[in-house]
Design an enzyme around this catalytic site. Structure first.
Site, PDB file in Angstrom:
ATOM      1  N   SER A 149      79.377  51.406-102.091  1.00  7.76           N
ATOM      2  CA  SER A 149      78.018  50.340-101.790  1.00  7.76           C
ATOM      3  C   SER A 149      76.837  51.054-102.651  1.00  7.76           C
ATOM      4  O   SER A 149      77.050  50.915-104.487  1.00  7.76           O
ATOM      5  CB  SER A 149      77.609  50.170-100.314  1.00  7.76           C
ATOM      6  OG  SER A 149      76.500  49.523-100.421  1.00  7.76           O
ATOM      7  N   ASP A 218      82.494  40.988 -95.907  1.00  5.51           N
ATOM      8  CA  ASP A 218      81.592  41.977 -95.988  1.00  5.51           C
ATOM      9  C   ASP A 218      80.305  41.278 -96.335  1.00  5.51           C
ATOM     10  O   ASP A 218      79.697  39.846 -96.583  1.00  5.51           O
ATOM     11  CB  ASP A 218      82.063  42.743 -97.518  1.00  5.51           C
ATOM     12  CG  ASP A 218      80.994  43.672 -97.795  1.00  5.51           C
ATOM     13  OD1 ASP A 218      79.744  43.963 -96.955  1.00  5.51           O
ATOM     14  OD2 ASP A 218      80.652  44.470 -98.161  1.00  5.51           O
ATOM     15  N   HIS A 247      81.793  45.557 -94.762  1.00  4.08           N
ATOM     16  CA  HIS A 247      81.304  46.222 -96.051  1.00  4.08           C
ATOM     17  C   HIS A 247      81.728  48.327 -95.046  1.00  4.08           C
ATOM     18  O   HIS A 247      82.350  48.638 -96.280  1.00  4.08           O
ATOM     19  CB  HIS A 247      79.695  46.695 -95.337  1.00  4.08           C
ATOM     20  CG  HIS A 247      79.066  47.142 -96.907  1.00  4.08           C
ATOM     21  ND1 HIS A 247      79.515  46.523 -97.966  1.00  4.08           N
ATOM     22  CD2 HIS A 247      78.321  48.061 -96.280  1.00  4.08           C
ATOM     23  CE1 HIS A 247      78.731  47.410 -98.549  1.00  4.08           C
ATOM     24  NE2 HIS A 247      78.399  48.560 -97.811  1.00  4.08           N
TER      25      HIS A 247
END
Length: 269
Positions: A149, A218, A247
């Site tokens: 991320s 996501d 995610h």
């Protein structure tokens, strides 16, 4: 007509002022809106990592707190760049799996996140990322980079500046400013955003083999970000897209089962 014209002008002025107010608010508070550092800290003693130690690494004008465990003889190190929320200590399950399979690891909080005092900024995060890598490189020759991320930004940057053996990017953004522009298409984010994390530019200098993993569901960083970043990699090896994964779902979806053969192939080449 004059009254109508005056009303329309007044409404236009109010709209412009309101828009300017929104842009101004976003500019002044952008880092508070961009980062989510709050979170509980898991103590190392409670993480089930008996062979790990807590270390402090100098970076800029401060220190970053990290957990470190060397690998079994002949095995590589994973330098793990955490995501945006909370402390790196939360993901101790991952580190335990790395260790169980013989890998060493170093994971840490960027300055401004729970265990590392300081101010959050792109410049500090990138400096912390390099400091962590260099600390490991002084001790181990074979290093694998894993960025998740937010951590995909510093991971890509470090891979563009250092010679690792492989780069794994989990739910990466094309750039942070790309995500912001997708989320706020009505705002001039490209002009006012300070921490843009332009992975799309850094990836051009990455010679390491690259694996990108993303999920189609996501909603934090859209899957097209990972697909577009992968397409820019000079040495792409695998694009793993997981249907209906969000995610934070890729560990449970089996990313480690993809990471291990990817790492093994990179180390044997």
């Amino acid at each position: 007509m004059k009254l109508l014209r005056s009303v329309l002008v007044a409404l236009l002025v109010l709209a412009v002022l309101a828009y300017a107010g929104v842009v101004g608010y976003m500019f002044v508070n952008q880092r508070a809106l961009q980062y989510d550092p709050a979170g509980e800290i898991t103590e190392l003693a409670a993480a089930g990592l008996a062979g790990a130690e807590q270390v402090e690494i100098a970076s800029g004008d401060g220190l970053v707190t990290a957990w470190y465990q060397p690998p079994r003889p002949g095995m590589p190190m994973i330098v793990y760049y955490k995501g945006n929320s909370g402390s790196f200590t939360y993901e101790h399950e991952r580190y335990a799996q790395f260790v169980a399979d013989g890998y060493g690891f170093l994971a840490f909080d960027y300055r401004g996140f729970p265990t590392s005092p300081g101010a959050i900024s792109e410049a500090n995060i990138l400096a912390d990322a390099l400091a962590a890598y260099d600390w490991v490189a002084e001790r181990h020759p074979d290093i694998l980079i894993w960025g998740r991320s937010l951590g995909s930004g510093p991971a890509t940057y470090v891979a563009s500046q250092r010679d690792a053996r492989a780069l794994l990017l989990e739910t990466p953004f094309l750039s942070a400013v790309t995500v912001a522009a997708e989320r706020y298409p009505y705002l001039p984010v490209g002009l006012v955003m300070q921490d843009q994390f332009r992975s799309n530019e850094w990836i051009a200098q990455v010679r390491e083999p690259v694996l990108v993993a993303h999920g189609t569901a996501d909603t934090t960083i859209g899957v097209s970000n990972g697909e577009r970043l992968y397409a820019l990699a000079p040495n792409p090896q695998e694009l793993w897209i997981v249907p209906d994964a969000g995610h934070s779902d890729l560990w449970a979806a089996g990313i480690w089962d993809h990471a291990r053969p990817f790492f093994e192939k990179a180390l044997s080449s």
